[in-house]
Design a protein around this motif. Structure first.
Motif, short mmCIF file in Angstrom:
data_model
loop_
_atom_site.label_atom_id
_atom_site.label_comp_id
_atom_site.label_asym_id
_atom_site.label_seq_id
_atom_site.Cartn_x
_atom_site.Cartn_y
_atom_site.Cartn_z
N GLN A 29 1.97 -2.33 -13.49
CA GLN A 29 1.48 -3.67 -13.78
C GLN A 29 0.61 -4.21 -12.65
OE1 GLN A 29 4.54 -6.60 -14.46
NE2 GLN A 29 3.15 -8.32 -14.11
N ILE A 30 1.09 -4.12 -11.41
CA ILE A 30 0.35 -4.70 -10.29
C ILE A 30 -0.91 -3.89 -9.98
CG2 ILE A 30 1.55 -3.47 -8.43
CD1 ILE A 30 1.52 -6.09 -6.86
N TYR A 35 -0.85 -8.82 -10.14
CA TYR A 35 0.32 -9.69 -10.09
C TYR A 35 0.13 -10.65 -8.91
CZ TYR A 35 5.23 -11.18 -9.95
OH TYR A 35 6.38 -11.92 -9.96
N ALA A 36 0.54 -11.88 -9.10
CA ALA A 36 0.41 -12.91 -8.06
C ALA A 36 -1.04 -13.08 -7.62
CB ALA A 36 1.29 -12.58 -6.86
N GLY A 37 -1.96 -12.92 -8.57
CA GLY A 37 -3.36 -13.23 -8.29
C GLY A 37 -4.23 -12.07 -7.87
N ALA A 38 -3.68 -10.86 -7.73
CA ALA A 38 -4.50 -9.73 -7.28
C ALA A 38 -3.75 -8.43 -7.58
CB ALA A 38 -4.81 -9.84 -5.79
N THR A 39 -4.47 -7.32 -7.39
CA THR A 39 -3.84 -6.00 -7.53
C THR A 39 -3.12 -5.64 -6.23
OG1 THR A 39 -5.81 -4.82 -6.75
CG2 THR A 39 -5.66 -5.27 -9.11
N LEU A 40 -2.37 -4.55 -6.28
CA LEU A 40 -1.62 -4.13 -5.10
C LEU A 40 -2.55 -3.77 -3.94
CD1 LEU A 40 1.12 -3.45 -3.82
CD2 LEU A 40 0.92 -1.15 -4.77
N ILE A 41 -3.64 -3.09 -4.23
CA ILE A 41 -4.60 -2.71 -3.18
C ILE A 41 -5.18 -3.96 -2.53
CG2 ILE A 41 -6.81 -1.61 -2.73
CD1 ILE A 41 -4.55 0.34 -3.11
N GLU A 42 -5.53 -4.95 -3.33
CA GLU A 42 -6.11 -6.18 -2.78
C GLU A 42 -5.10 -6.93 -1.91
OE1 GLU A 42 -9.28 -7.20 -6.39
OE2 GLU A 42 -7.21 -7.88 -6.52
N HIS A 43 -3.87 -7.00 -2.37
CA HIS A 43 -2.82 -7.64 -1.56
C HIS A 43 -2.62 -6.88 -0.25
CE1 HIS A 43 -1.49 -10.74 -4.29
NE2 HIS A 43 -1.25 -9.88 -5.27
N PHE A 188 -2.82 -14.74 -1.11
CA PHE A 188 -2.85 -13.30 -1.32
C PHE A 188 -1.97 -12.65 -0.27
CE2 PHE A 188 -7.00 -14.84 -2.80
CZ PHE A 188 -7.01 -14.36 -4.10
N GLY A 189 -1.64 -11.38 -0.48
CA GLY A 189 -0.86 -10.64 0.51
C GLY A 189 0.45 -10.15 -0.06
N LEU A 190 1.03 -9.18 0.63
CA LEU A 190 2.28 -8.58 0.18
C LEU A 190 3.43 -9.58 0.27
CD1 LEU A 190 1.87 -5.08 1.86
CD2 LEU A 190 1.49 -5.69 -0.53
N GLY A 191 3.39 -10.48 1.23
CA GLY A 191 4.41 -11.51 1.30
C GLY A 191 4.38 -12.42 0.08
N ARG A 192 3.19 -12.70 -0.43
CA ARG A 192 3.09 -13.52 -1.65
C ARG A 192 3.67 -12.77 -2.84
NH1 ARG A 192 0.89 -17.69 -4.33
NH2 ARG A 192 -0.04 -17.30 -6.38
N VAL A 193 3.42 -11.46 -2.90
CA VAL A 193 4.01 -10.66 -3.98
C VAL A 193 5.52 -10.79 -3.97
CG1 VAL A 193 4.34 -8.33 -4.87
CG2 VAL A 193 2.09 -9.03 -4.04
N GLY A 209 6.83 -4.42 -3.72
CA GLY A 209 6.31 -5.10 -2.55
C GLY A 209 6.91 -4.58 -1.26
N MET A 210 8.22 -4.34 -1.27
CA MET A 210 8.88 -3.81 -0.07
C MET A 210 8.36 -2.42 0.27
SD MET A 210 12.78 -5.06 -0.90
CE MET A 210 13.48 -4.15 0.48
N ALA A 211 8.17 -1.58 -0.76
CA ALA A 211 7.66 -0.23 -0.52
C ALA A 211 6.24 -0.28 0.03
CB ALA A 211 7.70 0.58 -1.82
#
Length: 238
Positions: A29-30, A35-43, A188-193, A209-211
């Motif tokens: 999904q991410i 998710y949360a406004g962006a993809t995993l790479i962008e976060h 944005f960012g992994l913390g936001r995820v 997000g943790m991974a």
């Protein structure tokens, strides 16, 4: 064991620990619609940028200050009382003040990361200078070396192992602080995820997000190790 405890034997509630399949769905999904406004790479890239900026500022400010305090007793007497006063304050305690000073943008997060990374870099640079053999310094002076030459060719190389130890600690602390800083007021960012996934009660996305934080932290630590081996190529391989 993870699959058996969740999907196989169903020993754990999926709201407490999601099954591997649920984590995979969250990962798709991410990476797909985001998710949360962006993809995993962008976060991840956004978080990497924040860590890189805060860590770089910590190197530029913390290492020279530690070297100065280790070399000059007068500088230590002047700076150390202030440093000891501010050191016990957790970097996370500065987050509300950073928001007041810099708003909800990235500057406040870089400031907090810098505070976290600054302390280990100063302490280890200071300790590294103090551990340099004084006989080597005296020998260099006997051969007519100036203070600048002693620092460049004896003190700083001798302190480098401790300096890199401090940089590794600083980098690890930077990632820990980044996630905490991004839990508050991040776009944005992994913390936001992690924050949004917690609000949505989405355990699968929390693990994703943790991974991602673990992979980014391990990757940057590996890169720092490459730099360390290149700079300290005179050290025997372990």
């Amino acid at each position: 064991m993870w699959w058996l405890a969740t999907s196989g034997l169903r020993l754990l509630n999926p709201l407490r620990l999601p099954a591997p399949a649920e984590v995979w769905v969250a990962f798709q999904q991410i990476n797909g619609r985001g998710y949360a406004g962006a993809t995993l790479i962008e976060h991840a890239l956004h978080s990497l940028g924040l860590v890189a900026r805060g860590f770089a500022v910590a190197i530029v400010t913390g290492v020279p200050l530690g070297l100065l305090m280790g070399w000059s007793r007068r500088a230590e007497a002047l700076v150390n009382p202030i440093f000891l006063l501010l050191r016990p304050i957790p970097a996370l305690a500065w987050i509300p003040l950073a928001i007041v000073w810099f708003g909800l943008g990235d500057t406040g997060k870089v400031f907090v990361i810098w505070l976290t990374a600054f302390v280990p870099s100063v302490i280890n640079a200071f300790s590294g200078v103090r551990q340099v053999d004084t006989i080597l310094i005296a020998a260099a002076r006997t051969q007519g070396a100036s203070t600048a030459q002693v620092l460049r060719h004896v003190v700083i190389p001798g302190a480098m192992p401790m300096i890199f130890t401090g940089l590794r600690l600083s980098l690890q602390a930077s990632w820990t602080t980044l996630v905490a800083a991004e839990l508050v007021g991040a776009f944005f960012g992994l913390g936001r995820v992690l924050n949004i996934a917690g609000q949505d009660i989405y355990p699968g996305m929390i693990l994703v997000g943790m991974a991602a934080v673990a992979v980014c932290g391990a990757g940057t630590t590996w890169l720092l190790g490459l730099v360390e081996r290149r700079v300290l190529n005179w050290r025997p391989a372990v």
